[in-house]
Design a protein around this motif. Structure first.
Motif, mmCIF file in Angstrom:
data_model
loop_
_atom_site.group_PDB
_atom_site.id
_atom_site.type_symbol
_atom_site.label_atom_id
_atom_site.label_comp_id
_atom_site.label_asym_id
_atom_site.label_seq_id
_atom_site.Cartn_x
_atom_site.Cartn_y
_atom_site.Cartn_z
ATOM 1 N N ALA A 1 2.505 1.540 -3.505
ATOM 2 C CA ALA A 1 1.519 2.057 -4.454
ATOM 3 C C ALA A 1 1.579 3.572 -4.569
ATOM 4 O O ALA A 1 1.291 4.133 -5.629
ATOM 5 C CB ALA A 1 0.115 1.615 -4.033
ATOM 6 N N LEU B 1 -0.351 -4.141 -8.424
ATOM 7 C CA LEU B 1 0.906 -3.532 -8.855
ATOM 8 C C LEU B 1 1.661 -4.430 -9.831
ATOM 9 O O LEU B 1 2.206 -3.955 -10.829
ATOM 10 C CB LEU B 1 1.779 -3.220 -7.643
ATOM 11 C CG LEU B 1 1.247 -2.154 -6.684
ATOM 12 C CD1 LEU B 1 2.156 -2.049 -5.460
ATOM 13 C CD2 LEU B 1 1.128 -0.807 -7.367
ATOM 14 N N THR C 1 0.824 -1.208 0.000
ATOM 15 C CA THR C 1 0.000 0.000 0.000
ATOM 16 C C THR C 1 0.857 1.257 0.000
ATOM 17 O O THR C 1 0.428 2.307 -0.499
ATOM 18 C CB THR C 1 -0.947 0.020 1.215
ATOM 19 O OG1 THR C 1 -0.207 -0.273 2.411
ATOM 20 C CG2 THR C 1 -2.051 -1.015 1.046
ATOM 21 N N LEU D 1 1.751 3.403 -8.475
ATOM 22 C CA LEU D 1 0.494 3.519 -9.209
ATOM 23 C C LEU D 1 0.485 4.735 -10.126
ATOM 24 O O LEU D 1 1.074 5.761 -9.812
ATOM 25 C CB LEU D 1 -0.686 3.604 -8.240
ATOM 26 C CG LEU D 1 -1.194 2.287 -7.657
ATOM 27 C CD1 LEU D 1 -2.416 2.539 -6.796
ATOM 28 C CD2 LEU D 1 -1.528 1.274 -8.749
ATOM 29 N N MET E 1 -3.358 -5.466 -3.198
ATOM 30 C CA MET E 1 -2.604 -4.339 -3.744
ATOM 31 C C MET E 1 -1.337 -4.815 -4.442
ATOM 32 O O MET E 1 -0.969 -4.300 -5.515
ATOM 33 C CB MET E 1 -2.246 -3.350 -2.625
ATOM 34 C CG MET E 1 -1.427 -2.144 -3.118
ATOM 35 S SD MET E 1 -2.213 -1.248 -4.500
ATOM 36 C CE MET E 1 -3.608 -0.490 -3.641
#
Length: 288
Positions: A231, A270, A228, A235, A266
């Motif tokens: 990310a 990814l 997380t 992201l 998550m």
């Protein structure tokens, strides 16, 4: 020598020089220095990676700045050795550095050095235009221009005195001074916090906007245990090519053992979204 062997040596050095066990005596807590002491999942995942890498417990005190510098140096050494294995796929004379080399020393960004000389002494210009456009990446990979002898190695591609291919930066004779071409800018973040991810993105955007010539590879390498948080950097598209984890397989196994569905979801986003790869993928991607 193989990528597998180099990856093992990379991890051996990280275990020895980077990973340290921190102690919080008020909480009676021990945790690897990649973990967030205030996050139980972060600690458990980090311990899982440490155990899978076979790291022995090292409690020696080392500053975060020193850890960061060691992570950069070890990663640079791995990439240099691994990229050499792929020389037949991406030939050239390559240079590697972790000395915070300014991008103005490279062909695509040479003009930024000239701008800095004009803007820096003028406070009005400096405040209007800013002075943070000269990025100093954690790791740089550059390529030296080639001689005409190299170009004509197998057949005469271009003759002496011909008025063609006279502006390309790949040809050494086109410039009086040697100007290496920036091939890759690599940001190394042992851990990721929101401020650090923002800084990496800002540097990436500066590289994109201020270039005169081909865009270098722009990537990040991290040891962050929480997907997380990865990310926050990985992201989205448009700035970084991709983020690479120093031990992605070990990270996946640790999260699987933890049985935390949010973190696993998550991680899969990814990986399947092509935003996170293993460090062993990076030299191959640089050969593209």
């Amino acid at each position: 020598m193989s990528i597998v062997t180099l990856r093992q040596e990379y991890h051996r050095r990280i275990c020895q020089e980077v990973i340290r066990i921190r102690q919080d005596k008020t909480k009676n807590l021990e945790y690897p220095n990649a973990a967030d002491s205030g996050n139980k999942n972060s600690i458990r995942i980090a311990w899982g990676m440490v155990e899978r890498l076979g790291c022995s417990k090292n409690y020696a005190g080392v500053s975060e700045q020193t850890i960061g510098g060691r992570f950069e140096k070890i990663t640079k050494d791995f990439l240099e050795a691994a990229f050499e294995l792929l020389h037949h796929l991406r030939p050239g004379r390559w240079v590697y550095s972790t000395t915070q080399t300014a991008i103005s020393g490279f062909d695509q960004y040479e003009h930024l050095g000239y701008l800095e000389k004009i803007i820096k002494p003028d406070k009005a210009l400096a405040s209007a235009l800013g002075t943070d456009y000269i990025v100093k990446p954690d790791i740089i990979v550059g390529r030296q221009p080639v001689t005409d002898e190299e170009i004509n190695q197998f057949t005469e591609v271009i003759g002496a005195g011909e008025p063609y291919a006279a502006l390309t930066s790949l040809r050494e004779m086109n410039y009086k001074t040697n100007r290496p071409i920036l091939h890759a800018s690599i940001s190394c973040k042992w851990t990721i916090r929101s401020d650090r991810s923002q800084n990496t993105r800002t540097e990436a955007l500066n590289l994109i906007r201020n270039r005169k010539g081909p865009l270098p590879h722009i990537v990040a390498v991290t040891g962050e245990p929480l997907p997380t948080r990865i990310a926050a950097l990985a992201l989205g598209t448009g700035d970084l090519d991709c983020v690479y984890h120093f031990a992605l397989d070990e990270l996946k196994e640790s999260i699987s053992e933890l049985d935390n569905q949010d973190q696993m979801d998550m991680l899969q986003i990814l990986i399947e979204g092509r935003r996170l790869r293993d460090i062993s993928d990076l030299p191959f991607d640089l050969a593209i």
